[in-house]
Design a protein around this motif. Structure first.
Motif, PDB file in Angstrom:
ATOM      1  N   SER A 717       0.312   3.142  21.823  1.00  0.00           N
ATOM      2  CA  SER A 717       1.519   3.957  21.877  1.00  0.00           C
ATOM      3  C   SER A 717       2.368   3.613  23.101  1.00  0.00           C
ATOM      4  O   SER A 717       1.849   3.498  24.227  1.00  0.00           O
ATOM      5  N   CYS A 718       3.670   3.459  22.881  1.00  0.00           N
ATOM      6  CA  CYS A 718       4.606   3.235  23.983  1.00  0.00           C
ATOM      7  C   CYS A 718       4.777   4.542  24.756  1.00  0.00           C
ATOM      8  O   CYS A 718       5.131   5.575  24.175  1.00  0.00           O
ATOM      9  N   VAL A 719       4.530   4.509  26.052  1.00  0.00           N
ATOM     10  CA  VAL A 719       4.708   5.671  26.918  1.00  0.00           C
ATOM     11  C   VAL A 719       5.990   5.464  27.715  1.00  0.00           C
ATOM     12  O   VAL A 719       6.138   4.465  28.421  1.00  0.00           O
ATOM     13  N   LEU A 720       6.913   6.420  27.587  1.00  0.00           N
ATOM     14  CA  LEU A 720       8.226   6.292  28.210  1.00  0.00           C
ATOM     15  C   LEU A 720       8.434   7.400  29.233  1.00  0.00           C
ATOM     16  O   LEU A 720       8.270   8.586  28.930  1.00  0.00           O
ATOM     17  N   ARG A 721       8.801   6.990  30.469  1.00  0.00           N
ATOM     18  CA  ARG A 721       9.130   7.940  31.536  1.00  0.00           C
ATOM     19  C   ARG A 721      10.639   7.955  31.732  1.00  0.00           C
ATOM     20  O   ARG A 721      11.288   6.916  31.823  1.00  0.00           O
ATOM     21  N   ILE A 722      11.214   9.169  31.771  1.00  0.00           N
ATOM     22  CA  ILE A 722      12.660   9.343  31.928  1.00  0.00           C
ATOM     23  C   ILE A 722      12.881  10.250  33.130  1.00  0.00           C
ATOM     24  O   ILE A 722      12.304  11.341  33.212  1.00  0.00           O
ATOM     25  N   SER A 723      13.703   9.826  34.074  1.00  0.00           N
ATOM     26  CA  SER A 723      13.891  10.607  35.300  1.00  0.00           C
ATOM     27  C   SER A 723      15.279  10.372  35.876  1.00  0.00           C
ATOM     28  O   SER A 723      15.812   9.253  35.827  1.00  0.00           O
TER      29      SER A 723
END
Length: 844
Positions: A717-723
């Motif tokens: 699974s692609c894990v995406l961090r948005i900040s």
């Protein structure tokens, strides 16, 4: 003085009708219902008050005094009557709701199939009126009518080739089912079922499935238990209690037996027996893109045209009977015989089409207009229009919430409003001359009819474009051209041939060829890049202004007055939702059932993370939820990121990719995956970063070398961090405990977040304690289906979130969930914002 009262009465009555309709509309906005006694008392009081006040108002007119105050009071009483009666009906119906304690239990039911079953590749869906229900040998009470699916068909064949670790819930469910047996309306069956209260997806500007079930009189839905360890459903008896439905099913089967091309046969089945589900989704998309979808099933237009043609035929035959004997014409004028006969035949046609809610609305509307005219009253068109609307609303109050209701009545109202009295008289005179010499001038009559139909189509298309944009956020730009051909072709050629096929089956082959010719014309039009116009969902005031503008342009007015309508059209065409502020971002978790689909928006960009599940061969979350949602929000995707290959995450991708041709596809799907043929995918890999409008995006998982090793799909699974430097969101797909531990060990500083997408929908294999301690979110969203068979989110998992003070949002309870970085401690729930009483029973 008495004549003055009689002359004014229709206008006064029109105001009462409008007030009654307004009261019904107000009741439909209620989030919760009152007690039944409250509605009954309100209705009784306002009826007494209205009678008294109307007497006062009439006396004031006779004596020449102003009755404005009394008139307003009477109108308010009419509104109260509509409010009270609709509320009382709602309470009575809600009293038959399903006991929540019976949801998800194996219940043995006995009942009769009510209507023609709907056969699809993956299931047979049917309605069952219950005779009895037993749980563990004890009688239980269920709603009188339930909607069931008996799943089977293609899953057992696919299961043989499915991966051993497949976690696709759709495939797993179907693998456990037996193939359905043939079913017919009127048959009595005994079977084991699992039921739940009506529950649908709740999204901004989305279809309200729960309201649809409410309007159909259904308060429980479920599926037949037909697995290897379940008792096989048994047909107990066969009867002819539903002869119309049995005849419809026999005709549908005969059409499929005669016409080998299934898509063309589906269109004929829709035209003859009203089975809209028989039309394949690809064909529906062509019909919608070209604006001819209203022609491809038995709709209000078909029934109205059938009534008109039948009235002409019966009136002409009735008139010519005078050559043999004048008794018929002396007993009943030919015009009255034609109108009443056309109405009767139209009602029979609507019954044979399945007596659906749109067909019922049309019949009630036609009955109101025909009977009013036969009574000898010459009311202005507005009062006639309001009376027909009120009749429909009395019989079906919840029709006010349906797009078809407003499109139908708006079209009729526009045709009334744009026709002058002189034009009506001229047309009636011409019709009289035509009727007196029916056969010699049939060609001229056909020509005049086609010209009139073309003109009315132009007027209605122009005036209804703003309303269509409000209701569907899309309108066909080629619709006028397509309808110019399709309306006469379908009305005068395809539909008559399809109906004649009931008498002589080979005619269906000719009708199918006629449908094929029309499709050959429509497909190039639908494929044109500018075939349709999509706009963001506008507020109500924009639509009202737009409809008024369209009506002004279409009305019989001088051009300088018509031009004033153009500025009124602009708000609905140019409306744009408020953008996200620079440096901020928003996440909208769509309500798509068991699966993930989250829309991330910044000031000028958008990313869609996963596309939800596939429901069946012909239905998926992309087509049903995401495409309408993106259209309504006016969103243009820059990236479509698919976390991994499981179909509850990629099921809606084809529909989204077709709608968003400019979007880059980023995913962890393998090179041979079917999606790669639609659009080449870029691999997501740890270390990828980009910045949009002051917001940072970074992929944390998987590592690049993970693609070189065999892994379970969840592990990729692609894990995406948005900040944005102040607030952070973490979208993690279906990672499980080993991947969570790996992230905690390798990148602990990047995991802390305000918003977390619950890993693997809340499975027991995810949301480990060390992971939650590292992320420490304020809010966590679990996207899982209502009463899903996996039990997501699992009890122990939910307890871990509660123990850490993390607010766990369940999509089944919340509906679409909106989280904003500018308000990090709050989340907006669609079910709360748009709560209605027909949804109130959905609290878990």
């Amino acid at each position: 003085m008495v004549s003055a009262v009689v002359t004014r009465w229709p206008a006064s009555f029109g105001a009462l009708l409008a007030s009654f309709i307004a009261g019904v509309a107000l009741q439909l906005q209620q989030p919760l219902l009152w007690p039944a006694a409250g509605y009954a008392a309100l209705a009784a009081c306002v009826m007494v008050l209205a009678g008294a006040l109307h007497g006062v108002k009439t006396q004031a007119r006779v004596q020449g005094r102003a009755g404005l105050v009394a008139g307003l009071a009477v109108s308010m009483a009419a509104a109260g009557l509509g409010f009270g009666l609709t509320g009382w009906r709602s309470v009575q119906f809600q009293a038959t709701a399903m006991n929540p304690l019976l949801e998800g239990r194996d219940i043995e039911v006995t009942g009769r199939v009510l209507a023609m079953p709907q056969v699809a590749e993956d299931a047979v869906r049917f309605r069952l009126r219950l005779d009895s229900a037993r749980l563990d040998g004890q009688a239980v009470v269920l709603p009188p009518q339930i909607l069931l699916g008996w799943y089977s068909g293609f899953a057992p064949r696919e299961a043989k080739n499915a991966p051993a670790d497949s976690s696709d819930p759709f495939e797993q469910l179907l693998e456990m089912q037996r193939r359905p047996q043939p079913m017919r309306a009127g048959e009595r069956w005994q079977m084991t079922v699992r039921l739940k209260a009506p529950h649908g997806n709740s999204n901004p500007h989305g279809f309200d499935y729960e309201l649809w079930l409410w309007e159909q009189g259904i308060q429980a839905a479920g599926y037949v238990r037909a697995g290897p360890r379940d008792a096989l459903p048994v047909r107990l008896s066969v009867s002819w209690q539903h002869p119309v439905e049995r005849a419809r099913q026999a005709v549908r089967e005969a059409i499929y037996a005669q016409v080998s091309n299934r898509p063309l046969a589906g269109v004929l089945a829709a035209l003859v027996v009203g089975d809209q589900n028989a039309i394949e989704r690809a064909d529906w998309e062509v019909f919608r893109a070209t604006g001819v979808a209203h022609l491809m099933s038995i709709s209000g237009l078909h029934i109205t045209m059938f009534a008109w043609a039948a009235s002409l035929l019966i009136g002409g035959l009735w008139r010519r009977s005078a050559r043999i004997t004048p008794r018929l014409c002396l007993a009943l004028p030919a015009s009255s015989a034609g109108a009443l006969g056309g109405l009767l035949l139209a009602a029979l046609y609507a019954a044979f089409s399945g007596w659906g809610v749109p067909a019922q609305r049309t019949i009630w509307m036609l009955a109101a207009v025909v009977l009013l005219r036969q009574s000898g009253r010459q009311w202005p068109w507005l009062q006639t229009w309001l009376l027909a609307m009120a009749v429909v609303v009395v019989l079906d109050p919840w029709a006010l919430m349906q797009a078809g209701f407003w499109l139908s009545f708006a079209a009729v109202g526009i045709l009334f409003a744009t026709d002058s009295g002189a034009a009506n008289k001229d047309r009636e005179s011409a019709q009289g001359q035509y009727d007196s010499r029916f056969m010699p001038r049939w060609l001229g009559g056909l020509k005049n009819g086609l010209l009139k139909s073309a003109k009315e189509q132009w007027v209605v298309t122009l005036a209804l474009t703003p309303l269509t944009l409000l209701l569907f956020n899309q309108v066909s730009l080629v619709g006028l051209l397509a309808n110019a051909v399709a309306i006469p072709w379908v009305t005068l050629v395809v539909t008559p041939l399809a109906m004649l096929g009931v008498l002589y089956a080979p005619v269906w082959d000719v009708a199918a060829a006629a449908v094929g010719l029309l499709s050959a014309l429509l497909q190039p039009l639908a494929g044109w890049s500018l075939a349709s116009l999509s706009v963001a969902a506008a507020p109500l005031w924009c639509a009202l202004a737009g409809v008024l503008g369209g009506a002004l342009v279409a009305m019989r007015l001088p051009w300088h007055w018509r031009l004033l309508g153009i500025p009124l059209l602009l708000p609905v065409l140019l409306w744009q939702p408020a953008p996200v502020a620079p440096g901020q971002f928003e996440i909208l978790g769509a309500d798509i059932g068991q699966g993930n689909a989250l829309l991330v928006r910044t000031a000028g960009h958008a990313l869609l993370y996963d596309t939800g599940p596939r429901f069946s061969r012909e239905s998926d979350a992309g087509h049903r939820v995401l495409v309408p949602l993106l259209r309504a929000l006016g969103t243009r995707l820059d990236i479509l990121m698919l976390s991994h290959r499981d179909s509850d995450h990629t099921g809606g991708a084809p529909a989204v990719l077709a709608m968003q041709p400019q979007a880059r596809l980023v995913s962890s799907v393998e090179d041979g995956h079917a999606l790669q043929a639609l659009r080449p995918s870029e691999r997501c890999a740890a270390g990828q970063r980009w910045v949009w409008d002051g917001v940072n995006f970074e992929v944390l998982h998987p590592q690049a070398d993970d693609y070189d090793r065999p892994n379970k799909s969840n592990a990729m699974s692609c894990v995406l961090r948005i900040s944005n430097g102040r607030q952070t969101a973490l979208l993690v797909g279906d990672i499980e405990a080993p991947q969570e531990a790996r992230l905690v060990a390798s990148q602990p500083a990047l995991l802390k977040a305000d918003f977390l997408l619950v890993p693997h929908h809340g499975s027991k294999t995810s949301s480990s304690e060390i992971f939650l301690d590292a992320v420490q979110p304020h809010l966590a969203l679990a996207q899982a289906g209502y009463r899903n068979r996996f039990g997501h989110p699992a009890g122990p998992v939910a307890a871990r979130y509660d123990a850490r003070g993390i607010r766990l949002i369940r999509s089944a309870q919340c509906g679409a969930a909106l989280w904003k970085s500018a308000e990090p401690l709050d989340v907006g729930c669609q079910r709360t914002a748009q709560m209605r009483y027909w949804q109130a029973a959905q609290a878990l």
